[in-house]
Design an enzyme around this catalytic site. Sequence first.
Site, PDB file in Angstrom:
ATOM      1  CD  GLN A   1      -2.808  -1.185   2.421  1.00 35.06           C
ATOM      2  OE1 GLN A   1      -2.551  -0.497   3.410  1.00 35.06           O
ATOM      3  NE2 GLN A   1      -3.789  -2.063   2.401  1.00 35.06           N
TER       4      GLN A   1
ATOM      5  CG  ASP B   1      -3.797  -9.729   3.514  1.00 37.04           C
ATOM      6  OD1 ASP B   1      -3.525  -9.025   4.498  1.00 37.04           O
ATOM      7  OD2 ASP B   1      -3.916  -9.275   2.361  1.00 37.04           O
TER       8      ASP B   1
ATOM      9  NE  ARG C   1      -6.939  -9.394   9.842  1.00 41.27           N
ATOM     10  CZ  ARG C   1      -6.906  -9.050   8.565  1.00 41.27           C
ATOM     11  NH1 ARG C   1      -5.804  -9.267   7.854  1.00 41.27           N
ATOM     12  NH2 ARG C   1      -7.946  -8.502   7.984  1.00 41.27           N
TER      13      ARG C   1
HETATM   14  C1  S3P Z   1      -2.573  -4.798   0.248  1.00 40.48           C
HETATM   15  C2  S3P Z   1      -1.380  -4.831   0.909  1.00 40.48           C
HETATM   16  C3  S3P Z   1      -1.226  -5.432   2.233  1.00 40.48           C
HETATM   17  C4  S3P Z   1      -2.395  -6.350   2.566  1.00 40.48           C
HETATM   18  C5  S3P Z   1      -3.722  -5.714   2.267  1.00 40.48           C
HETATM   19  C6  S3P Z   1      -3.810  -5.357   0.797  1.00 40.48           C
HETATM   20  C7  S3P Z   1      -2.613  -4.157  -1.077  1.00 40.48           C
HETATM   21  O1  S3P Z   1      -1.190  -4.399   3.216  1.00 40.48           O
HETATM   22  O2  S3P Z   1      -2.333  -6.742   3.912  1.00 40.48           O
HETATM   23  O3  S3P Z   1      -4.773  -6.588   2.590  1.00 40.48           O
HETATM   24  O4  S3P Z   1      -3.604  -4.324  -1.816  1.00 40.48           O
HETATM   25  O5  S3P Z   1      -1.640  -3.472  -1.420  1.00 40.48           O
HETATM   26  P1  S3P Z   1       0.171  -3.598   3.567  1.00 40.48           P
HETATM   27  O6  S3P Z   1       0.517  -2.739   2.418  1.00 40.48           O
HETATM   28  O7  S3P Z   1      -0.193  -2.798   4.790  1.00 40.48           O
HETATM   29  O8  S3P Z   1       1.203  -4.650   3.842  1.00 40.48           O
END
Ligand code: S3P
Length: 432
Positions: free
Chosen positions: A172, A318, A349
């Site tokens: 993200q 996840d 979690r």
């Molecule tokens: C995601 C990245 C992950 C993941 C989330 C979706 C994404 O989070 O846990 O469910 O779509 O880029 P982080 O970027 O916080 O690791």
Amino acid sequence: MQQTVNPAVRLSGSIALPGDKSISHRYAMIASLAEGKSTISNYSTGADCHSTLGCVQALGIQVEEEGTTVTIHGQGLHGWKEPAGPLDAGNSGSTIRMMAGLLAAQPFTTKIFGDESLSRRPMGRVIKPLTQMGARFEATSLPDKEGQFPPLTIHGAPLHPIDYTLPVASAQVKTCVLFGGIFAEGETIVREPMQSRDHSELALREFGAELTGRKGVITLQGKPTLTGRELMVPSDLSSAAFFLVAGLLVPGSHLVLRNVGLNPTRSALLDFLVSIGAPIKILKIESTNGEMIGDIEVRHAPVKGGVIEGAMAAALIDEIPVLAVLGAASEQGLVVRDASELRIKETDRIATVADNFARMGIQIEVTPDGMKIPGRQTFKAAAFDSFGDHRIAMAFAVAALRGDGPSTIDNADAASVSFPEFWTILSQAAAQ
Ligand code: S3P
């Protein structure tokens, strides 16, 4: 909503799952900045991805939905309009963090907020690089937690490119910097400590951006011309995870999960399951819009258990709640380390897995960055609680399939954040 889940005799069938959540968000956001129409089929039915569509619409972009096909009428890089009010990201960390990168470059100020859970998730990780690029943020403080939280007020500005090393492996955050970089003249570089999912890189290229990614260094040329496209979202491997574990746990099960995304930056789940003895087969593989896609077959079998740590913990983050359930039934148990990110997901979690394990009489030792779960434990029926977290709702529905009687799951509707069809598909697959 409370859901009752009975023990299953076996699970069988060929299952179609909703579109990948991560890819759906990215396609919708990029399509809204592309020139012309994009048609996205198998768009995620999850509430999170509809939060993204709501934001894009509030920014003046026309969106049409017909079943799971979404058409987005992009207006080019400078086509967003100042929204009439605050944007609602709902429960979606991806929406707020990735939209932040795009909103940081707009010639207007936007406020974006989320639900109670999202309001407790850290935003400093996106505010820091986007501030370096030239945007200005106002965030919210919490009485009981250090850091910066939603709602965010984002004062957009002309952005300049940066060379940014991610302090945590986060797709993200990587995406938010790259998305800011779309609007910056020159090269934006993101360096990753560990490989995170690369859907943004693939999607940006698919829409026409120039981007290279080598050995954890991603370089994006700013101000690309993005062109509307026809796209197909693979089904979500993280949603498939619940059925993979359910199939492994329930004797006599045989499931085929169709058209699932097999992107190598996501498929550590399959590698891990196979490494602990799961009889999983990929029946066909093809590529669509740069993403790998295939059918996955799983049959019931005992698994050994093992250790999830380091890069593996980041890659499986996840899936850890449902893997914890599998771990308790495995021969040697499961140890999870290096997964402190679990504490700042939709719920903590580590805490919500431990709480539900206690309800079903499963032993677990909680550590600051993971958990230790002994194997060969007996699953008892229990009254579970999702605590409003979709992956906790579904992980404990899977646990309930091995219970010694009917279990209940409170706040089961949380599943619709990523997988609204979960309860229907589960009851169709389970012969009780
Ligand atoms: C995601 C990245 C992950 C993941 C989330 C979706 C994404 O989070 O846990 O469910 O779509 O880029 P982080 O970027 O916080 O690791």
